[in-house]
Design an enzyme around this catalytic site. Structure first.
Site, PDB file in Angstrom:
ATOM      1  N   GLY A  48       0.238   9.034  -3.883  1.00  0.00           N
ATOM      2  CA  GLY A  48      -0.379  10.192  -3.259  1.00  0.00           C
ATOM      3  C   GLY A  48      -1.308   9.664  -2.184  1.00  0.00           C
ATOM      4  O   GLY A  48      -2.106   8.759  -2.433  1.00  0.00           O
ATOM      5  N   ALA A  58      -5.892   7.100  -1.776  1.00  0.00           N
ATOM      6  CA  ALA A  58      -4.538   6.922  -2.282  1.00  0.00           C
ATOM      7  C   ALA A  58      -4.584   6.655  -3.782  1.00  0.00           C
ATOM      8  O   ALA A  58      -5.567   6.120  -4.303  1.00  0.00           O
ATOM      9  CB  ALA A  58      -3.854   5.754  -1.569  1.00  0.00           C
ATOM     10  N   ASP A  59      -3.509   7.009  -4.444  1.00  0.00           N
ATOM     11  CA  ASP A  59      -3.327   6.650  -5.839  1.00  0.00           C
ATOM     12  C   ASP A  59      -1.845   6.391  -6.051  1.00  0.00           C
ATOM     13  O   ASP A  59      -1.005   7.152  -5.572  1.00  0.00           O
ATOM     14  CB  ASP A  59      -3.812   7.749  -6.782  1.00  0.00           C
ATOM     15  CG  ASP A  59      -4.034   7.199  -8.172  1.00  0.00           C
ATOM     16  OD1 ASP A  59      -5.136   6.688  -8.427  1.00  0.00           O
ATOM     17  OD2 ASP A  59      -3.081   7.240  -8.985  1.00  0.00           O
ATOM     18  N   THR A  60      -1.531   5.304  -6.747  1.00  0.00           N
ATOM     19  CA  THR A  60      -0.143   4.879  -6.941  1.00  0.00           C
ATOM     20  C   THR A  60       0.179   4.823  -8.425  1.00  0.00           C
ATOM     21  O   THR A  60      -0.644   4.395  -9.227  1.00  0.00           O
ATOM     22  CB  THR A  60       0.077   3.489  -6.301  1.00  0.00           C
ATOM     23  OG1 THR A  60      -0.233   3.570  -4.912  1.00  0.00           O
ATOM     24  CG2 THR A  60       1.514   3.026  -6.458  1.00  0.00           C
ATOM     25  N   LYS A 104     -10.168  11.980  -5.197  1.00  0.00           N
ATOM     26  CA  LYS A 104     -10.896  10.837  -4.643  1.00  0.00           C
ATOM     27  C   LYS A 104     -11.414  11.151  -3.243  1.00  0.00           C
ATOM     28  O   LYS A 104     -12.564  10.862  -2.913  1.00  0.00           O
ATOM     29  CB  LYS A 104      -9.983   9.599  -4.589  1.00  0.00           C
ATOM     30  CG  LYS A 104      -9.658   9.013  -5.937  1.00  0.00           C
ATOM     31  CD  LYS A 104      -8.671   7.850  -5.781  1.00  0.00           C
ATOM     32  CE  LYS A 104      -8.315   7.235  -7.112  1.00  0.00           C
ATOM     33  NZ  LYS A 104      -7.389   6.091  -6.963  1.00  0.00           N
TER      34      LYS A 104
END
Length: 180
Positions: free
Chosen positions: A103, A66-68, A50
């Site tokens: 992340g 961010a990625d959750t 991203k």
């Protein structure tokens, strides 16, 4: 000004707690194109993808990505497709501890990139079928990884957390502040 590589209203709200000087720009990536990795590695790879995609469209800007993901062991629990899928997820998590991994990438205007994975352990109360059904009637599971949100009715499912509360919401603010 910073660019938040996300369309998530929740991430925008959280970033707004530390700065108003940002623009939200959703990343245009195909998440399914990434290889399936263990959950913590997967969210980091997604956040990096991203960050790089948005940086390509906004060179010279500071990018936050961010990625959750909710993970029960090595099983990644995404957003439930329907109420039955949500029921299965909540039953699986009831009385158990799972992990929420985010992340997080901060890409500076000069292209230098710092990345981290923040992990929070979340323990659910043991739940009866009646309690699960009562939760599902609130429709709070819709659009939420793991079929719950700590900031809404999902809070009643949680016995304890070990780690960053805001990480469970999708943006670990204390880590982000230190990275910035």
């Amino acid at each position: 000004m910073m660019i938040l590589a996300s369309a998530s209203p929740r991430r925008q709200e959280l970033l707004g707690r530390i700065t108003s000087d940002f623009q939200a720009v959703p990343a245009q990536i195909d998440e399914r194109a990434l290889p399936l990795l263990p959950p913590a590695e997967y969210v980091l790879a997604l956040a990096q993808a991203k960050s790089r995609e948005v940086a390509g469209r906004y060179p010279g800007e500071r990018i936050i990505a961010a990625d959750t993901m909710v993970a029960f062991g090595d099983e990644m629990l995404g957003k439930p497709a329907d109420e039955d899928a949500a029921r299965q997820m909540i039953r699986k998590l009831a009385g158990q501890t799972h992990h929420v991994h985010t992340g997080l990438v901060v890409r500076q205007a000069n292209g230098q990139e710092e990345s981290r994975v923040v992990t929070t352990a979340v323990t659910f109360w043991p739940l009866s079928d009646a309690e699960i059904e009562l939760y599902l009637q609130q429709n709070s599971y819709m659009g939420k990884a793991g079929a719950y949100g700590i900031q809404d009715d999902g809070a009643f499912l949680i016995k304890k957390i070990d780690g960053d509360y805001y990480n469970v919401m999708g943006l670990p603010l204390s880590t982000l502040v230190r990275m910035l």
